[in-house]
Enzyme design. Structure first.
Site, PDB file in Angstrom:
ATOM      1  N   GLY A  10     -31.438 -10.186 -30.968  1.00  0.00           N
ATOM      2  CA  GLY A  10     -31.284 -11.261 -29.986  1.00  0.00           C
ATOM      3  C   GLY A  10     -31.404 -12.634 -30.629  1.00  0.00           C
ATOM      4  N   SER A 124     -44.321 -17.168 -23.301  1.00  0.00           N
ATOM      5  CA  SER A 124     -43.543 -18.328 -22.885  1.00  0.00           C
ATOM      6  C   SER A 124     -44.455 -19.360 -22.248  1.00  0.00           C
ATOM      7  CB  SER A 124     -42.503 -17.868 -21.854  1.00  0.00           C
ATOM      8  OG  SER A 124     -41.931 -18.974 -21.201  1.00  0.00           O
ATOM      9  N   TYR A 148     -40.293 -13.176 -13.611  1.00  0.00           N
ATOM     10  CA  TYR A 148     -40.210 -13.224 -15.076  1.00  0.00           C
ATOM     11  C   TYR A 148     -41.537 -13.731 -15.646  1.00  0.00           C
ATOM     12  CZ  TYR A 148     -39.272 -15.218 -19.687  1.00  0.00           C
ATOM     13  OH  TYR A 148     -39.360 -15.567 -21.012  1.00  0.00           O
ATOM     14  N   LYS A 152     -44.585 -11.810 -18.019  1.00  0.00           N
ATOM     15  CA  LYS A 152     -45.174 -12.305 -19.278  1.00  0.00           C
ATOM     16  C   LYS A 152     -46.691 -12.383 -19.153  1.00  0.00           C
ATOM     17  CE  LYS A 152     -41.524 -12.887 -21.786  1.00  0.00           C
ATOM     18  NZ  LYS A 152     -41.307 -12.041 -22.957  1.00  0.00           N
ATOM     19  N   ARG A 293     -33.079 -28.643  -9.249  1.00  0.00           N
ATOM     20  CA  ARG A 293     -33.009 -27.178  -9.232  1.00  0.00           C
ATOM     21  C   ARG A 293     -34.348 -26.664  -8.698  1.00  0.00           C
ATOM     22  NH1 ARG A 293     -31.818 -24.167 -14.901  1.00  0.00           N
ATOM     23  NH2 ARG A 293     -33.887 -25.006 -15.370  1.00  0.00           N
TER      24      ARG A 293
END
Ligand code: NAD
Ligand code: UD1
Length: 336
Positions: A10, A124, A148, A152, A293
């Site tokens: 990746g 993250s 998500y 984590k 957003r």
């Protein structure tokens, strides 16, 4: 050292492979290729000048993992494999918990059974939720605002419990801020499928003429120019951070669970990135300011002091190099 890199083909994994293999380590890539291509390994072979091993497999396949750990005499694992799209995690949370949490659990069982207890985990800055103060240091309270992020956080907590239960584990959670840029060779880089969710690949595609204009999400934040501010960090600096973490875990200080921010400590706004990309590419990047957003925060940037003091790591590459390398990859990366 013999190192297994899950998710090694990746974006961040491949840059770390290039660095670790280039430094003389025996590296093994373990990837199910759900978000990357085997072709990356061909390119990595060109970068490092030898043939690397790719095991095509899933981290939820415990048997294959154990076989690989044993046959390759693995001493440490860097765990990049996982899903990472926030919107997709809201739409399909089970896929995220399965891949990111169950996947890590499988990996940990396999490592434990094979006596491998050194792990660097891709975490993250999302584990800080909405920043309560800036810059964000590792003492900042953790929380999650989407599945998500929760996946984590669950993994970080699982790793902390594991290290507390058995003093032989050596675990570093690397909390990346906003990784961008590409390898200096132009051979590897970020290759998002479909419409990019993140700022830098979107800008690169606008500069290349593949998209008309950038939508800037919000122009009325409480920031110097009203647009969002982030801590963009060059992916090659992240790779250096993983090497530093492996060295630290292998030292007399390395036992236990550790968390490190990987960021520059410097925030740049969306419009600053647009301008820097225009300079780097010599192209215009048309944009329009649209609504915010949902879920975005005004500003987020790291305190990288802990990584500097403990790992001896510091980001060395500036926004100019991040944009120039992203542009080189956008222009020439696909032609190989
Ligand atoms: P990426 O999608 O490019 O790389 C992840 C790799 O893992 C891919 O090659 C994919 O094929 C593989 N993979 C996914 N699920 C797998 C599974 N079950 N078994 C085996 N392989 C699997 O993503 P990336 O940007 O390189 O991110 C790497 C890690 O860093 C991820 O865990 C991500 O959550 C984390 N991270 C990324 C960012 C970012 O902005 N890129 C920021 C913070 C954290
Ligand atoms: C995103 C992820 C976050 C992850 C981080 C790491 C989301 C919602 N969050 O953070 O979980 O940890 O990446 O890389 O995906 N922007 C635009 N137009 C665009 C794209 C982005 O204006 O087309 C703006 C955003 O509003 C933000 C900034 O650019 O202010 C950075 O956005 P992005 O690259 O998506 O990263 P984050 O949202 O910080």
């Amino acid at each position: 050292m013999n190192i297994l890199l899950t998710g090694g083909s990746g974006y961040i994994g491949s840059h770390t492979v290039a660095l670790l293999a280039g430094a003389g380590n025996h590296v093994v890539l373990y990837d199910n290729l759900c978000n990357s291509h085997a072709d990356v390994v061909t390119r990595l072979n060109r970068i490092v000048g030898r043939s690397l091993v790719l095991v095509q497999g899933d981290v939820r396949d415990a048997d294959l993992l154990e076989r690989t750990l044993q046959e390759q005499r693995i001493e440490a694992v860097v765990h990049f494999a996982g899903l990472k799209a926030v919107g997709e995690s809201v739409a399909d949370p089970l896929a995220y918990y399965d891949n990111n949490v169950t996947g890590t659990l499988c990996l940990l069982w396999a490592m434990q059974r094979c006596g491998v207890r050194t792990l660097v985990f891709s975490s993250s800055a999302t584990v800080y939720g909405d920043p309560q103060y800036l810059p964000v240091d590792e003492m900042h309270p953790t929380s999650a605002v989407n599945p998500y992020g929760r996946s984590k956080l669950h993994v970080e907590e699982m790793l902390s419990d594991l290290a507390a239960s058995d003093g032989d584990w050596r675990i570093a959670c690397m909390r990346y801020f906003n990784p961008v840029g590409a390898h200096e060779s132009g051979l590897i880089g970020e290759d998002p499928s479909g419409v990019p969710n993140n700022l830098m690949p979107y800008i690169a595609q606008v500069a290349a003429g593949h998209r008309d204009r950038l939508s800037v999400y919000g122009g009325d934040y409480d920031t110097p120019d009203g647009t969002g501010v982030r801590d963009f960090v060059h992916v090659a600096d992240l790779a250096d951070g993983h090497l530093a973490a492996l060295n630290y875990l292998g030292s007399s200080e390395g036992a236990g669970w550790h968390a490190f921010n990987l960021g520059t400590g410097q925030g740049y706004s969306v419009l600053q990135v647009v301008r820097e990309f225009e300079r780097a590419s010599g192209r215009e990047v048309p944009y329009e300011i649209v609504a915010r957003r949902p879920g975005d925060v005004a500003s987020s940037y790291a305190s990288p002091d802990k990584a500097r003091l403990i790992l001896g790591w510091q980001a060395r590459r500036g926004l100019d190099e991040m944009c120039a390398s992203a542009w080189r990859w956008q222009r020439y990366g696909e032609r190989l």
